[in-house]
Motif scaffolding. Sequence first.
Motif, short mmCIF file in Angstrom:
data_model
loop_
_atom_site.label_atom_id
_atom_site.label_comp_id
_atom_site.label_asym_id
_atom_site.label_seq_id
_atom_site.Cartn_x
_atom_site.Cartn_y
_atom_site.Cartn_z
N ASP A 271 -6.34 4.51 -8.30
CA ASP A 271 -6.14 5.89 -7.83
C ASP A 271 -6.85 6.16 -6.51
OD1 ASP A 271 -4.61 6.33 -10.05
OD2 ASP A 271 -6.05 7.63 -11.07
N HIS A 272 -7.87 5.38 -6.20
CA HIS A 272 -8.60 5.55 -4.94
C HIS A 272 -7.97 4.74 -3.82
CE1 HIS A 272 -9.95 1.71 -6.34
NE2 HIS A 272 -10.81 1.54 -5.36
N CYS A 273 -6.81 4.15 -4.07
CA CYS A 273 -6.14 3.30 -3.08
C CYS A 273 -4.85 3.94 -2.58
CB CYS A 273 -5.78 1.94 -3.70
SG CYS A 273 -7.18 0.99 -4.29
N ALA A 274 -4.61 3.80 -1.30
CA ALA A 274 -3.33 4.16 -0.70
C ALA A 274 -2.71 2.90 -0.11
CB ALA A 274 -3.52 5.21 0.39
N ALA A 275 -1.39 2.85 -0.08
CA ALA A 275 -0.69 1.70 0.50
C ALA A 275 -0.61 1.88 2.01
CB ALA A 275 0.71 1.59 -0.10
N GLY A 276 -1.30 1.00 2.72
CA GLY A 276 -1.31 1.12 4.17
C GLY A 276 0.05 0.92 4.80
N HIS A 277 0.82 -0.03 4.26
CA HIS A 277 2.14 -0.29 4.84
C HIS A 277 2.96 -1.05 3.81
CE1 HIS A 277 2.04 -4.76 6.12
NE2 HIS A 277 0.95 -4.57 5.39
N VAL A 278 4.24 -1.20 4.11
CA VAL A 278 5.09 -2.11 3.35
C VAL A 278 5.48 -3.23 4.30
CG1 VAL A 278 7.20 -0.77 3.84
CG2 VAL A 278 7.15 -2.37 1.91
N SER A 279 5.30 -4.46 3.85
CA SER A 279 5.50 -5.60 4.73
C SER A 279 6.94 -6.09 4.69
CB SER A 279 4.55 -6.74 4.32
OG SER A 279 5.02 -7.37 3.14
N ALA A 280 7.22 -7.11 5.49
CA ALA A 280 8.55 -7.71 5.51
C ALA A 280 8.78 -8.62 4.31
CB ALA A 280 8.73 -8.50 6.81
N GLU A 281 7.73 -8.94 3.56
CA GLU A 281 7.88 -9.72 2.33
C GLU A 281 8.54 -8.82 1.30
OE1 GLU A 281 6.93 -13.51 0.33
OE2 GLU A 281 7.09 -12.86 2.40
N ALA A 282 9.77 -9.14 0.91
CA ALA A 282 10.57 -8.23 0.10
C ALA A 282 9.88 -7.81 -1.19
CB ALA A 282 11.92 -8.88 -0.22
N ALA A 283 9.11 -8.72 -1.77
CA ALA A 283 8.45 -8.40 -3.04
C ALA A 283 7.39 -7.32 -2.88
CB ALA A 283 7.83 -9.66 -3.62
N HIS A 284 6.91 -7.09 -1.68
CA HIS A 284 5.88 -6.07 -1.50
C HIS A 284 6.41 -4.69 -1.85
CE1 HIS A 284 2.67 -4.06 1.26
NE2 HIS A 284 2.28 -4.10 0.00
N ALA A 285 7.60 -4.37 -1.39
CA ALA A 285 8.19 -3.07 -1.71
C ALA A 285 8.35 -2.91 -3.22
CB ALA A 285 9.53 -2.90 -1.01
N ALA A 286 8.78 -3.97 -3.87
CA ALA A 286 8.95 -3.91 -5.33
C ALA A 286 7.62 -3.69 -6.03
CB ALA A 286 9.60 -5.21 -5.83
N LEU A 287 6.58 -4.32 -5.53
CA LEU A 287 5.26 -4.16 -6.14
C LEU A 287 4.72 -2.76 -5.92
CD1 LEU A 287 3.21 -5.77 -7.72
CD2 LEU A 287 2.26 -6.61 -5.56
N LEU A 288 4.90 -2.22 -4.73
CA LEU A 288 4.45 -0.84 -4.47
C LEU A 288 5.21 0.15 -5.34
CD1 LEU A 288 4.07 -0.87 -0.57
CD2 LEU A 288 2.25 -0.97 -2.29
N GLU A 289 6.48 -0.13 -5.57
CA GLU A 289 7.25 0.74 -6.46
C GLU A 289 6.68 0.73 -7.87
OE1 GLU A 289 11.88 1.38 -7.96
OE2 GLU A 289 11.39 -0.10 -6.42
N ARG A 290 6.30 -0.46 -8.35
CA ARG A 290 5.69 -0.56 -9.68
C ARG A 290 4.39 0.24 -9.74
NH1 ARG A 290 9.67 -3.63 -9.42
NH2 ARG A 290 10.21 -5.22 -10.97
N LEU A 291 3.67 0.27 -8.63
CA LEU A 291 2.38 0.97 -8.58
C LEU A 291 2.54 2.45 -8.24
CD1 LEU A 291 0.30 -1.72 -6.66
CD2 LEU A 291 0.13 -1.15 -9.08
N ASN A 292 3.76 2.86 -7.95
CA ASN A 292 4.04 4.24 -7.56
C ASN A 292 3.22 4.63 -6.32
OD1 ASN A 292 5.36 6.74 -7.80
ND2 ASN A 292 3.70 7.61 -9.02
N LYS A 293 3.21 3.74 -5.34
CA LYS A 293 2.49 4.00 -4.09
C LYS A 293 3.47 3.93 -2.92
CE LYS A 293 -2.09 2.75 -5.64
NZ LYS A 293 -2.51 4.17 -5.72
#
Length: 337
Positions: A271-293
């Motif tokens: 909860d104390h973390c924010a996602a700085g960016h989404v990278s070109a590695e496709a799995a990153h977006a999927a992981l951020l979605e799982r984390l709701n960030k």
Amino acid sequence: MPDARFATLDDIRAALTGLPSPDAQALSGAQARNGQLTKPPGALGRLEDLAQWYASWRGDLRPRIERPQVAVFAGNHGVASLGVSAFPPEVTAQMVANFEAGGAAINQLARTFGATMTVTPLELDRPTADFTQGPAMSEDELCAAFSVGWDAVDPAADVLVPGEMGIANTTAASAVAAALYGGVGWVGAGTGVTGAALGRKAEVVAAGLERHRDALGDPLEVLRRLGGRELAAMAGAVLRARHLRVPVLLDGFICTAAASVLERAAPGALDHCAAGHVSAEAAHAALLERLNKRPLLSLGLRLGEGTGGALALGVLRGAVECHSGMATFAEAGVTDG
């Protein structure tokens, strides 16, 4: 829990309990102040929410950012010998030397946005084990790396950006993400592997998941068996930041995979973390979605090192400066319509 040495996985589990929460009074005060600033309501968009989030973790309705820290961790991986990267393992040590000399992209970005930068290599001459044959790390090795990350956080820091360097660490991150969340699509190009090499990388991840399938219900075992020392160190740093109420800007896929271990072990741990960016590695977006960030930036980056998090530090600094430095309608003598 200002100082800790982790000897067992249970020690880490204990550190994931009773985590500090944001300061409700500071959040309420920041929300009230935001409503009085010389701008139309919501005119600064996500910057307003970002500043209030930051204020709540710092316990200050009118905070400033004065001591941001970029903490880069480096490790080597046994699976590098399986042909999963476009670069040889010796590049890890060479890049550490480049970091220390100030020659890498992250050095420039840390300086640009006023952050101190620390670089911590973790036993580069002793790679983790090949996780297709057994656990990447023993319990002692995992706990030692986690402790290094914990200790690397400056207690006086007011923002933390974790970064990494490690040939083959996108393979480890892909395996960790797949183990934590299941499904497919977690393996990507990383340093630029394509064709048969990319297929080989997917095979290595699948072999690791199969090898350790009976232990993958425990997120810390996932990190031990499939991760790497730099991933464990980033997880330790992110958890230390939580105990210190230091907001964290997550970097790319590898950093996010490491942090996800904490979230899976203790929901709400990020909860104390924010996602700085989404990278070109496709799995990153999927992981951020799982984390709701929702990421702050999307620039096609795929370098790692903490670069995306450091760039997002500029956004966070802008948000906090606007929130804390702007005049209210009353202070400016402006009519609040």
